[in-house]
Design a protein around this motif. Structure first.
Motif, PDB file in Angstrom:
ATOM      1  N   VAL A   1      -6.039  -4.563   8.134  1.00  0.00           N
ATOM      2  CA  VAL A   1      -6.423  -3.226   8.613  1.00  0.00           C
ATOM      3  C   VAL A   1      -6.763  -3.361  10.088  1.00  0.00           C
ATOM      4  CG1 VAL A   1      -8.114  -1.364   8.410  1.00  0.00           C
ATOM      5  CG2 VAL A   1      -7.261  -2.512   6.354  1.00  0.00           C
ATOM      6  N   THR A   2      -6.237  -2.458  10.906  1.00  0.00           N
ATOM      7  CA  THR A   2      -6.412  -2.620  12.347  1.00  0.00           C
ATOM      8  C   THR A   2      -7.811  -2.231  12.825  1.00  0.00           C
ATOM      9  OG1 THR A   2      -5.482  -0.426  12.759  1.00  0.00           O
ATOM     10  CG2 THR A   2      -3.967  -2.303  12.813  1.00  0.00           C
ATOM     11  N   HIS A   3      -8.427  -1.214  12.175  1.00  0.00           N
ATOM     12  CA  HIS A   3      -9.763  -0.772  12.588  1.00  0.00           C
ATOM     13  C   HIS A   3     -10.461  -0.171  11.374  1.00  0.00           C
ATOM     14  CE1 HIS A   3     -12.999   1.441  14.573  1.00  0.00           C
ATOM     15  NE2 HIS A   3     -12.747   0.748  15.671  1.00  0.00           N
ATOM     16  N   PRO A   4     -11.727  -0.494  11.127  1.00  0.00           N
ATOM     17  CA  PRO A   4     -12.396  -0.025   9.896  1.00  0.00           C
ATOM     18  C   PRO A   4     -12.590   1.488   9.831  1.00  0.00           C
ATOM     19  CG  PRO A   4     -13.962  -1.117  11.368  1.00  0.00           C
ATOM     20  CD  PRO A   4     -12.597  -1.386  11.922  1.00  0.00           C
ATOM     21  N   GLU A   5     -12.571   2.174  10.967  1.00  0.00           N
ATOM     22  CA  GLU A   5     -12.792   3.620  10.974  1.00  0.00           C
ATOM     23  C   GLU A   5     -11.519   4.422  11.213  1.00  0.00           C
ATOM     24  OE1 GLU A   5     -15.503   5.183  10.073  1.00  0.00           O
ATOM     25  OE2 GLU A   5     -16.352   3.210   9.648  1.00  0.00           O
ATOM     26  N   MET A   6     -10.365   3.783  11.189  1.00  0.00           N
ATOM     27  CA  MET A   6      -9.123   4.506  11.453  1.00  0.00           C
ATOM     28  C   MET A   6      -8.845   5.516  10.351  1.00  0.00           C
ATOM     29  SD  MET A   6      -5.462   2.912  12.537  1.00  0.00           S
ATOM     30  CE  MET A   6      -6.140   2.406  14.130  1.00  0.00           C
ATOM     31  N   ARG A   7      -8.510   6.728  10.769  1.00  0.00           N
ATOM     32  CA  ARG A   7      -8.244   7.821   9.830  1.00  0.00           C
ATOM     33  C   ARG A   7      -6.863   8.403  10.113  1.00  0.00           C
ATOM     34  NH1 ARG A   7     -13.934   8.132  11.205  1.00  0.00           N
ATOM     35  NH2 ARG A   7     -13.167   8.581  13.295  1.00  0.00           N
ATOM     36  N   ARG A   8      -6.183   8.835   9.048  1.00  0.00           N
ATOM     37  CA  ARG A   8      -4.853   9.392   9.189  1.00  0.00           C
ATOM     38  C   ARG A   8      -4.642  10.563   8.225  1.00  0.00           C
ATOM     39  NH1 ARG A   8      -5.105   7.049  13.167  1.00  0.00           N
ATOM     40  NH2 ARG A   8      -3.682   5.527  14.117  1.00  0.00           N
ATOM     41  N   PHE A   9      -3.780  11.509   8.644  1.00  0.00           N
ATOM     42  CA  PHE A   9      -3.300  12.542   7.736  1.00  0.00           C
ATOM     43  C   PHE A   9      -2.187  11.952   6.873  1.00  0.00           C
ATOM     44  CE2 PHE A   9      -4.892  15.139  11.302  1.00  0.00           C
ATOM     45  CZ  PHE A   9      -5.704  16.022  10.609  1.00  0.00           C
ATOM     46  N   PHE A  10      -2.148  12.363   5.605  1.00  0.00           N
ATOM     47  CA  PHE A  10      -1.134  11.842   4.689  1.00  0.00           C
ATOM     48  C   PHE A  10      -0.416  12.966   3.966  1.00  0.00           C
ATOM     49  CE2 PHE A  10      -3.823   8.048   5.036  1.00  0.00           C
ATOM     50  CZ  PHE A  10      -2.861   7.072   5.191  1.00  0.00           C
ATOM     51  N   MET A  11       0.862  12.729   3.702  1.00  0.00           N
ATOM     52  CA  MET A  11       1.656  13.621   2.863  1.00  0.00           C
ATOM     53  C   MET A  11       2.688  12.763   2.135  1.00  0.00           C
ATOM     54  SD  MET A  11       3.818  15.323   6.017  1.00  0.00           S
ATOM     55  CE  MET A  11       4.342  16.725   5.104  1.00  0.00           C
ATOM     56  N   ASP A  12       3.073  13.183   0.940  1.00  0.00           N
ATOM     57  CA  ASP A  12       4.100  12.417   0.236  1.00  0.00           C
ATOM     58  C   ASP A  12       5.482  12.924   0.631  1.00  0.00           C
ATOM     59  OD1 ASP A  12       4.501  14.770  -1.244  1.00  0.00           O
ATOM     60  OD2 ASP A  12       3.255  14.080  -2.899  1.00  0.00           O
ATOM     61  N   ILE A  13       6.511  12.163   0.273  1.00  0.00           N
ATOM     62  CA  ILE A  13       7.875  12.495   0.682  1.00  0.00           C
ATOM     63  C   ILE A  13       8.328  13.839   0.119  1.00  0.00           C
ATOM     64  CG2 ILE A  13      10.293  11.779   0.506  1.00  0.00           C
ATOM     65  CD1 ILE A  13       9.378   8.898   0.846  1.00  0.00           C
ATOM     66  N   PRO A  14       8.060  14.173  -1.154  1.00  0.00           N
ATOM     67  CA  PRO A  14       8.442  15.510  -1.630  1.00  0.00           C
ATOM     68  C   PRO A  14       7.782  16.634  -0.840  1.00  0.00           C
ATOM     69  CG  PRO A  14       8.007  14.065  -3.489  1.00  0.00           C
ATOM     70  CD  PRO A  14       7.572  13.315  -2.259  1.00  0.00           C
ATOM     71  N   SER A  15       6.514  16.479  -0.468  1.00  0.00           N
ATOM     72  CA  SER A  15       5.839  17.516   0.326  1.00  0.00           C
ATOM     73  C   SER A  15       6.472  17.642   1.702  1.00  0.00           C
ATOM     74  CB  SER A  15       4.350  17.189   0.465  1.00  0.00           C
ATOM     75  OG  SER A  15       3.708  17.188  -0.785  1.00  0.00           O
ATOM     76  N   ALA A  16       6.786  16.495   2.305  1.00  0.00           N
ATOM     77  CA  ALA A  16       7.433  16.518   3.614  1.00  0.00           C
ATOM     78  C   ALA A  16       8.781  17.222   3.536  1.00  0.00           C
ATOM     79  CB  ALA A  16       7.613  15.090   4.127  1.00  0.00           C
ATOM     80  N   THR A  17       9.540  16.902   2.516  1.00  0.00           N
ATOM     81  CA  THR A  17      10.855  17.514   2.355  1.00  0.00           C
ATOM     82  C   THR A  17      10.737  19.006   2.080  1.00  0.00           C
ATOM     83  OG1 THR A  17      11.666  15.416   1.470  1.00  0.00           O
ATOM     84  CG2 THR A  17      13.028  17.360   1.092  1.00  0.00           C
ATOM     85  N   GLY A  18       9.765  19.385   1.272  1.00  0.00           N
ATOM     86  CA  GLY A  18       9.550  20.802   1.000  1.00  0.00           C
ATOM     87  C   GLY A  18       9.232  21.578   2.264  1.00  0.00           C
TER      88      GLY A  18
END
Length: 340
Positions: free
Chosen positions: A195-212
């Motif tokens: 893990v590059t940094h203990p406080e790193m945060r990201r938005f996530f989406m799955d591939i079906p949601s992205a495609t939709g």
């Protein structure tokens, strides 16, 4: 009109069509009985594998590169909609290969737009990323330029009715080179998980949601819009811990046997990502699932009215920012549900 009716009988081109998003998009489009789906990629083996998997007489496989404008012009003849997914996307590789990143992400996008003009394509949707917002790395900077080129293309179309829009993603789960396949491989080997940094945060989406999101954008677009899916955010450390607890027993390890190692941020990385540029916060519209950004004004136009470019069902909303730093983070249980 729903998505299935919209794509039925249309000819669609997908650039980068054998990538994680591009290939899934091709699979989904075929469900809607298009006239044909043209898949353009410079990965010959990937095209062959996709053909073998699909076994469809509606696909047309095109070996080509978006750096080659002449190839794109031929590929777009008779095309109704272009989904432009081809790009260099890995932050460290782009950081150390900036010339090639510009050739693909910027000049390649310009080639896509020029070819679409030439062939009278009705709609072009450019696939972008949250890293284009206040970019701190080469990849993000080139994707920001790709967005600006795409939106600005609406000023150059003249009497042609082509519409140019973007979609903006967060991190796509299980896409090639993303953190989940990496963590899985590391757990399978017994660690450590990096893990590059203990406080790193990201938005996530799955591939079906992205495609939709892409398919809805293609249907709703009239030009100028940036479509953003409402996404949850998570700490990368929380994701690593949940994956370790879930997967370690599957590979013959106890979770406590697999270490999590902090390795330091990579060149060009940020602790948090954003989905809106500051200037965009005053022209944001939303519905239950998505956000649409439209420009406040159109240069050289005397009759541009922003709200006329907002799809039906969206309403104006006040937002000061849209950052993973301020987002409500996923709980452990919610991360488990997302992974499943």
């Amino acid at each position: 009109m729903d998505v299935a009716d919209f794509y039925k009988g249309k000819t669609v081109l997908v650039t980068g069509g054998v990538g994680s998003i591009g290939s899934y998009l091709v699979w989904e489009l075929l469900k809607y009985e298009p006239k044909s789906v043209r898949v353009l990629d410079n990965n010959e083996t990937g095209l062959f594998d996709l053909e073998q998997a699909l076994q469809s007489d509606r696909i047309r496989l095109l070996v080509g590169d978006i750096r080659d404008k002449e190839r794109l012009t031929v590929a777009m003849e008779g095309v109704d909609i272009v989904f432009h997914a081809a790009a260099l996307k890995h932050v460290p590789l782009c950081e150390f290969n900036p010339y090639d990143t510009v050739k693909t992400n910027v000049i390649g996008t310009q080639n896509v737009l020029d070819a679409a003009y030439d062939q009278g394509v009705k709609k072009v949707i450019t696939i972008s990323t949250d890293k284009a917002v206040n970019p701190s790395n080469v990849m993000g900077a080139t994707k920001l330029l790709a967005e600006r080129l795409t939106i600005s293309a609406n000023m150059y179309r003249g009497h042609k009715r082509s519409a140019f829009s973007c979609v903006r993603f967060g991190n796509v789960l299980n896409s090639r080179g993303s953190v989940i396949p990496l963590f899985t491989q590391q757990i399978q080997k017994g660690g450590p998980i990096t893990v590059t940094h203990p406080e790193m945060r990201r938005f996530f989406m799955d591939i079906p949601s992205a495609t939709g999101l892409i398919l809805k954008a293609g249907m709703l677009s009239t030009g100028n819009e940036i479509f953003i899916l409402k996404m949850p955010a998570a700490r990368i450390m929380d994701l690593a811990e949940v994956m370790r607890d879930l997967l370690a027993p599957q590979y013959g390890f106890k979770p406590e046997e697999i270490a999590i190692e902090i390795i330091g941020m990579r060149v060009g990385e940020k602790i948090d990502e954003e989905l809106l540029i500051t200037d965009e916060t005053s022209c944001v519209y939303e519905n239950d699932d998505m956000i649409v950004v439209v420009p406040k004004l159109q240069p050289f136009s005397t009759d541009y009215v922003p709200h006329e470019h907002v799809p039906d069902g969206f309403h104006l909303v006040t937002m000061d920012s849209y950052s993973s730093k301020d987002a409500q983070l996923l709980t452990r249980e919610e991360i488990i549900n997302l992974l499943n």
